[in-house]
Design a protein around this motif. Sequence first.
Motif, PDB file in Angstrom:
ATOM      1  N   TYR A 164       0.831  -1.211   0.000  1.00  0.00           N
ATOM      2  CA  TYR A 164       0.000   0.000   0.000  1.00  0.00           C
ATOM      3  C   TYR A 164       0.862   1.257   0.000  1.00  0.00           C
ATOM      4  CZ  TYR A 164      -2.717   3.744   2.169  1.00  0.00           C
ATOM      5  OH  TYR A 164      -3.281   4.964   2.472  1.00  0.00           O
ATOM      6  N   LEU A 165       1.878   1.311   0.867  1.00  0.00           N
ATOM      7  CA  LEU A 165       2.733   2.501   0.951  1.00  0.00           C
ATOM      8  C   LEU A 165       3.579   2.654  -0.311  1.00  0.00           C
ATOM      9  CD1 LEU A 165       3.912   2.257   4.676  1.00  0.00           C
ATOM     10  CD2 LEU A 165       2.207   3.818   3.718  1.00  0.00           C
ATOM     11  N   ALA A 166       4.121   1.538  -0.807  1.00  0.00           N
ATOM     12  CA  ALA A 166       4.974   1.617  -2.000  1.00  0.00           C
ATOM     13  C   ALA A 166       4.178   2.103  -3.207  1.00  0.00           C
ATOM     14  CB  ALA A 166       5.592   0.246  -2.284  1.00  0.00           C
ATOM     15  N   TRP A 167       2.969   1.571  -3.398  1.00  0.00           N
ATOM     16  CA  TRP A 167       2.169   2.002  -4.542  1.00  0.00           C
ATOM     17  C   TRP A 167       1.767   3.473  -4.413  1.00  0.00           C
ATOM     18  CZ3 TRP A 167       1.840   0.164  -9.167  1.00  0.00           C
ATOM     19  CH2 TRP A 167       0.862   0.657 -10.033  1.00  0.00           C
ATOM     20  N   THR A 168       1.485   3.907  -3.188  1.00  0.00           N
ATOM     21  CA  THR A 168       1.175   5.325  -2.975  1.00  0.00           C
ATOM     22  C   THR A 168       2.333   6.209  -3.426  1.00  0.00           C
ATOM     23  OG1 THR A 168      -0.274   4.822  -1.092  1.00  0.00           O
ATOM     24  CG2 THR A 168       0.607   7.059  -1.228  1.00  0.00           C
ATOM     25  N   GLY A 218       2.524  10.138 -11.141  1.00  0.00           N
ATOM     26  CA  GLY A 218       1.204  10.657 -11.454  1.00  0.00           C
ATOM     27  C   GLY A 218       1.152  12.172 -11.384  1.00  0.00           C
ATOM     28  N   PRO A 219       0.042  12.752 -11.816  1.00  0.00           N
ATOM     29  CA  PRO A 219      -0.126  14.209 -11.738  1.00  0.00           C
ATOM     30  C   PRO A 219      -0.270  14.675 -10.288  1.00  0.00           C
ATOM     31  CG  PRO A 219      -2.164  13.163 -12.457  1.00  0.00           C
ATOM     32  CD  PRO A 219      -1.137  12.087 -12.409  1.00  0.00           C
ATOM     33  N   HIS A 220       0.016  15.954 -10.070  1.00  0.00           N
ATOM     34  CA  HIS A 220      -0.101  16.554  -8.747  1.00  0.00           C
ATOM     35  C   HIS A 220      -1.185  17.623  -8.753  1.00  0.00           C
ATOM     36  CE1 HIS A 220       4.327  15.362  -7.641  1.00  0.00           C
ATOM     37  NE2 HIS A 220       3.523  14.319  -7.857  1.00  0.00           N
ATOM     38  N   TYR A 221      -1.766  17.848  -7.591  1.00  0.00           N
ATOM     39  CA  TYR A 221      -2.886  18.774  -7.439  1.00  0.00           C
ATOM     40  C   TYR A 221      -2.679  19.604  -6.164  1.00  0.00           C
ATOM     41  CZ  TYR A 221      -4.940  15.224 -10.522  1.00  0.00           C
ATOM     42  OH  TYR A 221      -5.178  14.324 -11.539  1.00  0.00           O
ATOM     43  N   PRO A 222      -3.491  20.639  -5.964  1.00  0.00           N
ATOM     44  CA  PRO A 222      -3.389  21.391  -4.701  1.00  0.00           C
ATOM     45  C   PRO A 222      -3.610  20.522  -3.468  1.00  0.00           C
ATOM     46  CG  PRO A 222      -4.666  22.640  -6.310  1.00  0.00           C
ATOM     47  CD  PRO A 222      -4.414  21.296  -6.909  1.00  0.00           C
ATOM     48  N   GLU A 223      -4.405  19.449  -3.600  1.00  0.00           N
ATOM     49  CA  GLU A 223      -4.700  18.579  -2.468  1.00  0.00           C
ATOM     50  C   GLU A 223      -3.708  17.428  -2.332  1.00  0.00           C
ATOM     51  OE1 GLU A 223      -6.846  19.270  -4.905  1.00  0.00           O
ATOM     52  OE2 GLU A 223      -8.109  20.772  -3.890  1.00  0.00           O
ATOM     53  N   THR A 224      -2.682  17.376  -3.184  1.00  0.00           N
ATOM     54  CA  THR A 224      -1.756  16.243  -3.157  1.00  0.00           C
ATOM     55  C   THR A 224      -1.065  16.114  -1.805  1.00  0.00           C
ATOM     56  OG1 THR A 224      -1.362  16.311  -5.553  1.00  0.00           O
ATOM     57  CG2 THR A 224       0.320  15.257  -4.184  1.00  0.00           C
ATOM     58  N   GLY A 225      -0.603  17.217  -1.252  1.00  0.00           N
ATOM     59  CA  GLY A 225       0.129  17.170   0.011  1.00  0.00           C
ATOM     60  C   GLY A 225      -0.698  16.601   1.152  1.00  0.00           C
ATOM     61  N   SER A 226      -1.916  17.114   1.321  1.00  0.00           N
ATOM     62  CA  SER A 226      -2.755  16.651   2.429  1.00  0.00           C
ATOM     63  C   SER A 226      -3.187  15.207   2.224  1.00  0.00           C
ATOM     64  CB  SER A 226      -3.982  17.561   2.580  1.00  0.00           C
ATOM     65  OG  SER A 226      -4.812  17.485   1.428  1.00  0.00           O
ATOM     66  N   ASN A 227      -3.511  14.826   0.995  1.00  0.00           N
ATOM     67  CA  ASN A 227      -3.934  13.444   0.730  1.00  0.00           C
ATOM     68  C   ASN A 227      -2.776  12.467   0.909  1.00  0.00           C
ATOM     69  OD1 ASN A 227      -6.875  12.946  -0.837  1.00  0.00           O
ATOM     70  ND2 ASN A 227      -6.188  15.064  -0.740  1.00  0.00           N
ATOM     71  N   LEU A 228      -1.577  12.881   0.509  1.00  0.00           N
ATOM     72  CA  LEU A 228      -0.396  12.034   0.727  1.00  0.00           C
ATOM     73  C   LEU A 228      -0.167  11.832   2.218  1.00  0.00           C
ATOM     74  CD1 LEU A 228       2.138  10.556  -0.314  1.00  0.00           C
ATOM     75  CD2 LEU A 228       3.336  12.777  -0.168  1.00  0.00           C
ATOM     76  N   PHE A 229      -0.275  12.905   2.991  1.00  0.00           N
ATOM     77  CA  PHE A 229      -0.074  12.813   4.430  1.00  0.00           C
ATOM     78  C   PHE A 229      -1.046  11.821   5.058  1.00  0.00           C
ATOM     79  CE2 PHE A 229      -1.466  14.193   8.651  1.00  0.00           C
ATOM     80  CZ  PHE A 229      -0.275  14.083   9.355  1.00  0.00           C
ATOM     81  N   HIS A 230      -2.322  11.949   4.702  1.00  0.00           N
ATOM     82  CA  HIS A 230      -3.319  11.061   5.299  1.00  0.00           C
ATOM     83  C   HIS A 230      -3.126   9.620   4.835  1.00  0.00           C
ATOM     84  CE1 HIS A 230      -5.576  14.050   7.456  1.00  0.00           C
ATOM     85  NE2 HIS A 230      -5.678  14.802   6.383  1.00  0.00           N
ATOM     86  N   GLY A 231      -2.733   9.452   3.577  1.00  0.00           N
ATOM     87  CA  GLY A 231      -2.487   8.100   3.088  1.00  0.00           C
ATOM     88  C   GLY A 231      -1.338   7.421   3.815  1.00  0.00           C
ATOM     89  N   LEU A 232      -0.235   8.154   4.009  1.00  0.00           N
ATOM     90  CA  LEU A 232       0.903   7.590   4.729  1.00  0.00           C
ATOM     91  C   LEU A 232       0.575   7.392   6.209  1.00  0.00           C
ATOM     92  CD1 LEU A 232       3.844   9.632   3.158  1.00  0.00           C
ATOM     93  CD2 LEU A 232       3.042   7.342   2.533  1.00  0.00           C
ATOM     94  N   ARG A 233      -0.236   8.294   6.774  1.00  0.00           N
ATOM     95  CA  ARG A 233      -0.609   8.170   8.187  1.00  0.00           C
ATOM     96  C   ARG A 233      -1.355   6.869   8.443  1.00  0.00           C
ATOM     97  NH1 ARG A 233      -5.297   8.623   9.967  1.00  0.00           N
ATOM     98  NH2 ARG A 233      -6.087   9.919   8.264  1.00  0.00           N
ATOM     99  N   TRP A 280     -11.883   5.978  -2.294  1.00  0.00           N
ATOM    100  CA  TRP A 280     -10.969   7.133  -2.271  1.00  0.00           C
ATOM    101  C   TRP A 280      -9.580   6.742  -2.788  1.00  0.00           C
ATOM    102  CZ3 TRP A 280      -7.012   7.684   1.730  1.00  0.00           C
ATOM    103  CH2 TRP A 280      -6.287   8.879   1.619  1.00  0.00           C
ATOM    104  N   VAL A 281      -8.998   5.665  -2.225  1.00  0.00           N
ATOM    105  CA  VAL A 281      -7.665   5.280  -2.686  1.00  0.00           C
ATOM    106  C   VAL A 281      -7.731   4.706  -4.093  1.00  0.00           C
ATOM    107  CG1 VAL A 281      -6.801   4.904  -0.348  1.00  0.00           C
ATOM    108  CG2 VAL A 281      -7.805   2.991  -1.594  1.00  0.00           C
ATOM    109  N   GLY A 282      -8.853   4.066  -4.453  1.00  0.00           N
ATOM    110  CA  GLY A 282      -8.984   3.533  -5.801  1.00  0.00           C
ATOM    111  C   GLY A 282      -9.030   4.612  -6.852  1.00  0.00           C
TER     112      GLY A 282
END
Length: 409
Positions: free
Chosen positions: A50-54, A61-76, A307-309
């Motif tokens: 899960y972490l490696a694919w993220t 992949g493309p980046h967005y204004p929400e990329t930072g917050s979504n990455l944080f929550h995904g890794l959390r 969401w992750v899908g």
Amino acid sequence: MFWGLVVFMPVGVTYLSALLLLATMLVAGGLRDRFARLRANPLWWPVMAYLAWTLIVLAFGPHYPETGSNLFHGLRIGLTVLMAMALTREEAIWALRGFLLIAALNVLLIVAYYAIGFPIWSPLRAVVMEVGNKSISNALLFSVVASTAAVWGIAQIAAHRPLRAIPAFVLVLGLGLVVALPLTSRTSVLALLLVIPVVCIHQWRNHLKMLVSALVLGTVVLGAGLYQLPQLQHKVETGVEEIEKAQAGAIFKGSWVIRYYMYRDTGRMIADRPLTGWGIGGWTDQWHKRGPVLFADSNMPHNDFLWVGAQGGLPALLSLLVIMVGAVWQAWKRPDIAGRYALAATLIALIASSVNSAVRDAQIGLALLWIAMVYLRLAQEPRETQPWRDLWPTRRIAAVLDEAPPQAS
């Protein structure tokens, strides 16, 4: 223990507890033993996938204004699971002690608040009344406590001590009323109604007559009893009506209306890019393009797997699903009461992740996911250790007092 004690508090306090625990683990030593414990855990490779694919999706992949917050929550999410799995048995017991202690104190707070009434401290308002997602988090935690009491009560019945089970089932019904009325959480009621039959099946899967009797009794007492509450009955009927109207094309503010459109449109996002998804943070961008304008301020689809899908494709969806289902399966495989405790907690987390953002939303995920994984961590101890033994260290305290030298007069 601190993390367990503050799970009902506002999310900032829960973040503090998580950071303090992480810092303590890093500086306290024993990292080699913790890493060996993690490598031997059945959830290690699903979490790593899960972490490696993220991170792969983030890199390419493309980046967005929400990329930072979504990455944080995904890794959390992954880090929370790993931290719980890295605990020793003693550490997990202390986390459990904190959780059950504060849950008991909160039950007393609810009884006192509705019995005599008094000004409630702001950080505790979500314990006694509906206050956004934090009240949903607290309701789910109360469902975990209720299911724990139910498992203990069922064990007393199985041991032919039915009178001991009465306080446990009173607590189950009381907490069921709490999550259905002042906290008005349909997710928590649904989880509780689904979990208790499952733990009955786990308890009596080899005793058909007892299983049928328990399921019938549980259905009558819990299902019929809770559903007769006018408030809950109204919310369920309203939800069904909302779905019917949404299917007919109606768009209006409603809990089940927004879920209908979110699930439909997020499913289409995954179908359009099933392998790589739309990138970390891409759900919000796609939702603004596809979803009704009335719901444009939403930042998650109320389903963690969708969401992750949507953001990482089917590999991300399946890896998270394997983590959550794998946790339930690990608990199910253990045939004793420790397995049933963990089965109830992990199944509540799985159900909540399927109908709400129970791991994506930190207000819920930092509490519910942590507690569910602590339950599972104890269920992964060898059976002969009886992982829940000495939950309250009364014997140890008594022994210390007996060994203490007499004080000089």
